[in-house]
Design an enzyme around this catalytic site. Structure first.
Site, PDB file in Angstrom:
ATOM      1  N   ASP A  62       0.831  -1.204   0.000  1.00 46.36           N
ATOM      2  CA  ASP A  62       0.000   0.000   0.000  1.00 46.36           C
ATOM      3  C   ASP A  62       0.863   1.250   0.000  1.00 46.36           C
ATOM      4  OD1 ASP A  62      -2.715  -1.202   2.110  1.00 46.36           O
ATOM      5  OD2 ASP A  62      -2.047  -1.708   0.098  1.00 46.36           O
ATOM      6  N   ALA A  63       1.946   1.167   0.789  1.00 46.76           N
ATOM      7  CA  ALA A  63       2.802   2.341   0.923  1.00 46.76           C
ATOM      8  C   ALA A  63       3.447   2.688  -0.421  1.00 46.76           C
ATOM      9  CB  ALA A  63       3.881   2.071   1.961  1.00 46.76           C
ATOM     10  N   TYR A 123       2.335   1.827  -3.384  1.00 47.12           N
ATOM     11  CA  TYR A 123       1.284   2.272  -4.302  1.00 47.12           C
ATOM     12  C   TYR A 123       0.978   3.751  -4.057  1.00 47.12           C
ATOM     13  CZ  TYR A 123      -3.181   2.533  -6.738  1.00 47.12           C
ATOM     14  OH  TYR A 123      -4.201   2.887  -7.583  1.00 47.12           O
ATOM     15  N   ASP A 124       0.808   4.095  -2.797  1.00 48.56           N
ATOM     16  CA  ASP A 124       0.507   5.493  -2.459  1.00 48.56           C
ATOM     17  C   ASP A 124       1.626   6.426  -2.902  1.00 48.56           C
ATOM     18  OD1 ASP A 124      -1.255   4.812   0.659  1.00 48.56           O
ATOM     19  OD2 ASP A 124      -1.886   4.767  -1.428  1.00 48.56           O
ATOM     20  N   SER A 175     -13.012 -16.679   3.888  1.00 46.99           N
ATOM     21  CA  SER A 175     -13.409 -16.990   2.516  1.00 46.99           C
ATOM     22  C   SER A 175     -14.088 -18.360   2.542  1.00 46.99           C
ATOM     23  CB  SER A 175     -12.220 -16.937   1.573  1.00 46.99           C
ATOM     24  OG  SER A 175     -11.175 -17.688   2.094  1.00 46.99           O
ATOM     25  N   LEU A 176     -14.368 -18.901   1.395  1.00 46.53           N
ATOM     26  CA  LEU A 176     -15.137 -20.145   1.349  1.00 46.53           C
ATOM     27  C   LEU A 176     -14.368 -21.218   0.598  1.00 46.53           C
ATOM     28  CD1 LEU A 176     -18.624 -18.665   0.339  1.00 46.53           C
ATOM     29  CD2 LEU A 176     -18.065 -19.742   2.523  1.00 46.53           C
ATOM     30  N   GLU A 180     -27.903 -20.231  -1.567  1.00 41.89           N
ATOM     31  CA  GLU A 180     -28.154 -18.873  -2.072  1.00 41.89           C
ATOM     32  C   GLU A 180     -27.100 -18.523  -3.099  1.00 41.89           C
ATOM     33  OE1 GLU A 180     -27.068 -17.833   1.953  1.00 41.89           O
ATOM     34  OE2 GLU A 180     -26.013 -16.055   1.182  1.00 41.89           O
ATOM     35  N   LYS A 206     -23.993 -16.989  -5.037  1.00 34.99           N
ATOM     36  CA  LYS A 206     -22.724 -16.389  -4.640  1.00 34.99           C
ATOM     37  C   LYS A 206     -22.548 -15.152  -5.522  1.00 34.99           C
ATOM     38  CE  LYS A 206     -17.908 -17.460  -3.719  1.00 34.99           C
ATOM     39  NZ  LYS A 206     -17.235 -16.386  -4.438  1.00 34.99           N
ATOM     40  N   ASP A 251     -20.976 -12.016  -7.296  1.00 36.52           N
ATOM     41  CA  ASP A 251     -19.616 -11.717  -7.737  1.00 36.52           C
ATOM     42  C   ASP A 251     -19.338 -10.221  -7.577  1.00 36.52           C
ATOM     43  OD1 ASP A 251     -17.131 -12.064  -8.703  1.00 36.52           O
ATOM     44  OD2 ASP A 251     -17.727 -12.476 -10.770  1.00 36.52           O
ATOM     45  N   ARG A 287     -12.793  -6.283   2.931  1.00 34.64           N
ATOM     46  CA  ARG A 287     -12.263  -7.514   3.484  1.00 34.64           C
ATOM     47  C   ARG A 287     -10.751  -7.441   3.723  1.00 34.64           C
ATOM     48  NH1 ARG A 287     -10.055 -12.143   1.752  1.00 34.64           N
ATOM     49  NH2 ARG A 287     -10.703 -14.023   2.820  1.00 34.64           N
ATOM     50  N   TYR A 291     -25.619 -11.086   3.783  1.00 35.04           N
ATOM     51  CA  TYR A 291     -25.717 -12.554   3.858  1.00 35.04           C
ATOM     52  C   TYR A 291     -25.009 -13.173   5.053  1.00 35.04           C
ATOM     53  CZ  TYR A 291     -21.271 -12.032   1.319  1.00 35.04           C
ATOM     54  OH  TYR A 291     -20.021 -11.654   0.928  1.00 35.04           O
ATOM     55  N   LYS A 303     -24.902 -23.270   3.300  1.00 34.27           N
ATOM     56  CA  LYS A 303     -24.512 -23.045   4.706  1.00 34.27           C
ATOM     57  C   LYS A 303     -25.377 -23.911   5.611  1.00 34.27           C
ATOM     58  CE  LYS A 303     -23.551 -18.235   3.571  1.00 34.27           C
ATOM     59  NZ  LYS A 303     -24.059 -16.875   3.544  1.00 34.27           N
ATOM     60  N   LYS A 329     -19.280 -23.782  -7.267  1.00 33.92           N
ATOM     61  CA  LYS A 329     -19.016 -22.869  -8.372  1.00 33.92           C
ATOM     62  C   LYS A 329     -19.703 -23.318  -9.660  1.00 33.92           C
ATOM     63  CE  LYS A 329     -16.115 -19.882  -6.572  1.00 33.92           C
ATOM     64  NZ  LYS A 329     -14.898 -19.619  -7.266  1.00 33.92           N
ATOM     65  N   CYS A 371      18.480 -25.319 -15.384  1.00 36.39           N
ATOM     66  CA  CYS A 371      17.746 -24.179 -14.844  1.00 36.39           C
ATOM     67  C   CYS A 371      17.983 -22.959 -15.736  1.00 36.39           C
ATOM     68  CB  CYS A 371      18.210 -23.893 -13.425  1.00 36.39           C
ATOM     69  SG  CYS A 371      17.532 -22.361 -12.775  1.00 36.39           S
ATOM     70  N   CYS A 412      20.224 -20.382 -13.507  1.00 37.39           N
ATOM     71  CA  CYS A 412      21.583 -20.582 -12.992  1.00 37.39           C
ATOM     72  C   CYS A 412      22.309 -21.714 -13.708  1.00 37.39           C
ATOM     73  CB  CYS A 412      21.548 -20.852 -11.497  1.00 37.39           C
ATOM     74  SG  CYS A 412      20.897 -22.470 -11.075  1.00 37.39           S
ATOM     75  N   CYS A 462      15.319 -27.188 -10.123  1.00 38.31           N
ATOM     76  CA  CYS A 462      16.688 -26.703 -10.232  1.00 38.31           C
ATOM     77  C   CYS A 462      17.468 -27.233  -9.030  1.00 38.31           C
ATOM     78  CB  CYS A 462      16.676 -25.178 -10.229  1.00 38.31           C
ATOM     79  SG  CYS A 462      18.259 -24.459  -9.813  1.00 38.31           S
ATOM     80  N   CYS A 497      21.255 -20.549  -6.852  1.00 42.85           N
ATOM     81  CA  CYS A 497      20.359 -20.126  -7.934  1.00 42.85           C
ATOM     82  C   CYS A 497      19.713 -18.806  -7.540  1.00 42.85           C
ATOM     83  CB  CYS A 497      19.291 -21.180  -8.182  1.00 42.85           C
ATOM     84  SG  CYS A 497      18.066 -20.628  -9.386  1.00 42.85           S
TER      85      CYS A 497
HETATM   86  S1  IVH Z   1     -20.665 -16.306   3.091  1.00 38.63           S
HETATM   87  C1  IVH Z   1     -18.036 -17.105   6.738  1.00 38.63           C
HETATM   88  N1  IVH Z   1     -22.376 -15.888   1.155  1.00 38.63           N
HETATM   89  O1  IVH Z   1     -17.560 -15.100  -1.512  1.00 38.63           O
HETATM   90  C2  IVH Z   1     -18.694 -17.116   5.404  1.00 38.63           C
HETATM   91  N2  IVH Z   1     -20.122 -15.245   0.797  1.00 38.63           N
HETATM   92  O2  IVH Z   1     -15.366 -16.962  -1.678  1.00 38.63           O
HETATM   93  C3  IVH Z   1     -18.617 -15.823   4.717  1.00 38.63           C
HETATM   94  N3  IVH Z   1     -19.719 -14.173  -1.358  1.00 38.63           N
HETATM   95  O3  IVH Z   1     -15.488 -13.418   0.735  1.00 38.63           O
HETATM   96  C4  IVH Z   1     -19.008 -15.822   3.310  1.00 38.63           C
HETATM   97  N4  IVH Z   1     -21.794 -14.265  -2.080  1.00 38.63           N
HETATM   98  O4  IVH Z   1     -17.178 -12.030  -0.580  1.00 38.63           O
HETATM   99  C5  IVH Z   1     -21.097 -15.777   1.554  1.00 38.63           C
HETATM  100  N5  IVH Z   1     -24.001 -15.512  -0.456  1.00 38.63           N
HETATM  101  C6  IVH Z   1     -22.744 -15.411  -0.049  1.00 38.63           C
HETATM  102  C7  IVH Z   1     -21.765 -14.832  -0.862  1.00 38.63           C
HETATM  103  C8  IVH Z   1     -20.451 -14.772  -0.408  1.00 38.63           C
HETATM  104  C9  IVH Z   1     -20.568 -13.864  -2.358  1.00 38.63           C
HETATM  105  C10 IVH Z   1     -18.272 -13.903  -1.366  1.00 38.63           C
HETATM  106  C11 IVH Z   1     -17.712 -13.242  -0.141  1.00 38.63           C
HETATM  107  C12 IVH Z   1     -16.600 -14.135   0.320  1.00 38.63           C
HETATM  108  C13 IVH Z   1     -16.322 -14.929  -0.905  1.00 38.63           C
HETATM  109  C14 IVH Z   1     -15.719 -16.266  -0.554  1.00 38.63           C
END
Ligand code: IVH
Length: 747
Positions: A42-43, A45-46, A91-92, A125, A127, A129, A148, A235, A299, A323, A428, A431, A446, A452
């Site tokens: 970040d630093a 980039y800034d 994340s998931l 539900e 997901k 994007d 996040r 969600y 879930k 997915k 390699c 090297c 390598c 190397c």
């Molecule tokens: S639940 C602890 N529900 O997917 C569980 N995530 O790949 C928290 N996302 O970082 C996530 N739709 O940004 C959940 N219906 C949904 C979602 C969802 C999109 C995203 C979210 C997460 C990412 C994980």
């Protein structure tokens, strides 16, 4: 190079630098927003952005030539403030096939000890994007909004979030503290209109709605965000002072009652068949939803079960993302580059004619290894019907979610005449050391080790990375620079920088990109990391197979560097015996096919026999190492190799001299099993093995897979066999499940 005062520059000089910065920032933006893989700190980039704006201010004509004009004039000086999430943003895990979903549900049942016919409801539900956002309400008032980030620390985008109509400023009837989490996104219609408007006014054109949403939310000027049509679905949640509901489904309903938008396709399903039917139904509606989704999230509905299931390091056990199949596109393969990684792995990368796949421009794809290029998988079976990949070929690229693009297929009809099979290098490219492929390894490596430069640089990058030493201001780019100039060849050199070059601080300041402040800050950041947790040190060494989790386990087990090093030395003969026995077995298996290997076999056998009779002490140290929970012989051997390699060991020794290594936190003192090593064996009746292990660890116990002198307690259920006998022989305390639960106060 120090930064020249813009007012002292000619317009031509300024223009040259401005365009260079424009390209650098564009790339950084792309890496951050599209690839979600920032390449600049970040630093840094800034700093680039500040310089860019300073030039644009001094030469107003330049502003219109830059693609990032839109943020010119915005207060970029400090970027966004950082927010440490009260509860990590997870994340998931991913599922791609129906079978993965079945495995996921079976795993839940196993963990919970639910028989196949016990009811287990899940919600399903879309997901979305977009990008996730955490909204903190205190006494019903929105007080903070954070992205996040890396899951623990995000950016403070409160002012921007307040401009989004879907996000209520006040909510009634909520717990005192409530963190609502959800996804910020842009609808297809709004995205098209925004791009059309920008096409007319010369503004930035976004590649897809996700980038448009991310770019719009992360505006330093909230008024720009206000003008962008962002939306929000709630969600999930973070910190809470009172429970929201008993089930996931009801919690989402409460969000609705607070005034949030929740996704209308959120369903409660009782069976796997229902989950999959809902998945396919959402997939069919996908094109008509009006916004991008990339899968369906399942879930566990019952929140008390969610609590029991808990989390792995970065993902909940109680949820998974199913997915949608990847998107595909055809393009030409212009070349194959070989990258050399931290452990010497030669990784072929496809250089492609840029092509849009699922809204993202792709110009590189991974080719994994030489077998993959040849059309074979790791087990020697054909992939792409055995079609090999040649330079000049038309290849089909696919991208599944955030996964790196891959080559799905080759169009043989369009193969250029005279194209010949790709010859994978056996030396390699960096090297020139021999690149060797060992039996059973898909990867050619390598053999240059630390000589190397590619391996050395990658190791250093790993060493300074976030989960390792995390040295602020010393990122991949700086490491490359220092390495190229011979200032830093190995980790220890980082801690000698100031000593060697500090008095010549001028030397650092004179380098491109370094000023007075950044040089001072760097030395302070390095000093700050002289005190380091043992787990971070072990992880930072970049030993093959030793990831973050293994490093933590090893640190917890040995507690000090000296204990670890001594154990590695002691176990070495047994480690070698293990390898020799493994090799003998492998060769034995191949004997039938390979007559000419006879000599090798007998050699390996002799080695095995010679080293098999290792001292009991060595054997015990090796057994202890392997038994560290979840470690196993592969990781243990790799660890042993690293400590036994003279150059590596010397580099470790040089490094630790600069460090004060901190032992892992002492386990909760009030727990009766804190610091104890326990082993479970036989059948557990009150809970599953995984749950028992997780609970024991939560109380500070170490869970091991095998009984040794170090074992404190054996918990033996019905059917316990040799482990119980061994424990009895060693005089180790043995409990049944009920006695154990009583001991830990969970009866
Ligand atoms: S639940 C602890 N529900 O997917 C569980 N995530 O790949 C928290 N996302 O970082 C996530 N739709 O940004 C959940 N219906 C949904 C979602 C969802 C999109 C995203 C979210 C997460 C990412 C994980």
């Amino acid at each position: 190079m120090t930064e020249q005062d813009p007012n002292a520059m000619s317009e031509a000089e300024a223009r040259a630098e401005f365009h260079q910065l424009d390209a650098q920032i564009a790339k950084a933006d792309l890496d951050y927003h599209q690839k979600d893989a920032p390449t600049l700190s970040d630093a840094e980039y800034d700093r680039l952005k500040r310089r860019y704006l300073a030039l644009a201010e001094a030469f107003p004509d330049l502003a219109s030539e830059g693609a990032r004009v839109e943020t010119v004039g915005a207060p970029v000086a400090s970027g966004f403030g950082k927010v440490t999430h009260a509860v990590r943003m997870m994340s998931l895990g991913n599922a791609f096939e129906d079978q993965d979903v079945e495995d996921f549900v079976a795993g839940l049942r196993r963990y919970l000890g639910f028989p196949p016919d016990a009811p287990l409801a899940l919600t399903a539900e879309p997901k979305i994007d977009g990008l996730s956002l955490s909204l903190r309400y205190e006494n019903g008032t929105l007080v903070q909004a954070a992205t996040r980030g890396d899951g623990s620390v995000g950016e403070n985008v409160t002012a921007n979030a307040r401009t989004i109509a879907d996000i209520p400023q006040e909510i009634a009837g909520a717990p005192e503290v409530l963190e609502v989490r959800g996804e910020v996104y842009m609808s297809h219609a709004d995205f098209e209109a925004l791009n059309a408007r920008h096409a007319e006014t010369g503004g930035k054109i976004f590649a897809n709605p996700r980038n448009a949403a991310a770019g719009s939310l992360r505006q330093l000027d909230a008024e720009i965000t206000r003008a962008r049509p962002l939306r929000f679905f709630a969600y999930s949640w973070g910190e809470l002072t009172a429970p929201l509901a008993e089930t996931q489904f009801e919690a989402i309903e409460r969000f609705r009652s607070f005034g949030f938008q929740t996704n209308p396709l959120t369903w409660r399903c009782e069976t796997i068949a229902e989950l999959l039917a809902h998945y396919h139904s959402i997939e069919e509606q996908r094109a008509d939803l009006g916004y991008d989704i990339d899968g369906v999230v399942y879930k566990v509905d019952d929140l008390s079960l969610q609590e029991r299931l808990g989390f792995r390091s970065t993902t909940p056990r109680w949820a998974i993302a199913h997915k949608f199949p990847a998107e595909l596109a055809w393009t030409r393969l212009d070349g194959i580059d070989i990258q050399v990684g931290r452990t010497g792995a030669l990784s072929p990368v496809a250089r492609l004619q840029p092509v849009t796949v699922g809204g993202v421009v792709v110009s590189n794809a991974t080719l994994h290894n030489e077998d993959y290029i040849r059309g074979l998988d790791s087990k020697g079976a054909q992939i792409r019907e055995g079609k090999d990949i040649r330079i000049g070929d038309w290849v089909q690229i696919y991208r599944a979610g955030d996964v790196i693009p891959k080559v799905a297929d080759v169009d043989l009809k369009r193969r250029p005449e005279g194209a010949s099979p790709y010859v994978f290098p056996t030396t390699c490219p960096r090297c020139n050391s021999a690149a060797v492929r060992e039996e059973g390894d898909a990867v050619r490596r390598c053999s240059g080790g630390l000589i190397c430069p590619a391996q050395a640089v990658e190791k250093l990058k790993h060493f300074v990375s976030r989960a390792a030493f995390d040295i602020e201001g010393l990122g991949a780019k700086q490491v490359e620079q220092f390495h190229a100039d011979d200032w830093v060849k190995e980790p220890a050199d980082i801690f000698e920088l100031k000593e060697k070059y500090g008095s010549g601080m001028q030397q650092l300041k004179n380098r491109e990109g370094w000023g007075d402040k950044s040089a001072t800050a760097l030395f302070a950041a390095i000093d700050d990391k002289r005190r380091i947790a043992l787990a971070r040190l072990i992880f930072g060494l970049g030993i093959r197979h030793v990831g973050e989790v293994a490093a933590k386990d090893v640190a917890l087990h040995f507690r000090t560097w000296t204990a670890l090093a001594e154990a590695a030395d002691l176990a070495r003969p047994a480690a070698l015996a293990h390898r020799a026995a493994d090799e003998a077995e492998l060769l034995e298996r191949q004997r039938a096919q390979a007559e000419d290997r006879r000599a090798k076999i007998s050699e390996a056998r002799k080695a095995a026999i010679a080293t098999c009779e290792v001292a009991a002490e060595a054997q015990a140290a090796w057994d202890d190492l392997v038994s560290i929970d979840g470690l196993g012989p592969t990781v243990a051997l790799s660890l042993s190799d690293a400590f036994a390699n003279p150059e590596e060991r010397a580099a470790f020794d040089r490094l630790v001299r600069h460090l004060k290594i901190i032992a892992p936190d002492a386990p909760a003192a009030d727990s009766p099993v804190a610091g104890k090593t326990v082993v479970f064996t036989g059948t557990l009746e009150k809970m599953t093995r995984a749950e028992a292990k997780a609970r024991a660890e939560a109380l500070g116990a170490k869970v091991s897979g095998s009984v040794s002198k170090k074992t404190d307690i054996l918990i033996a259920g019905p059917g316990a066999g040799s482990k119980a006998t061994k424990a009895a022989d060693l005089g180790i305390q043995t409990l049944d499940e009920d006695q154990w639960l009583e001991l830990i106060g969970q009866a």
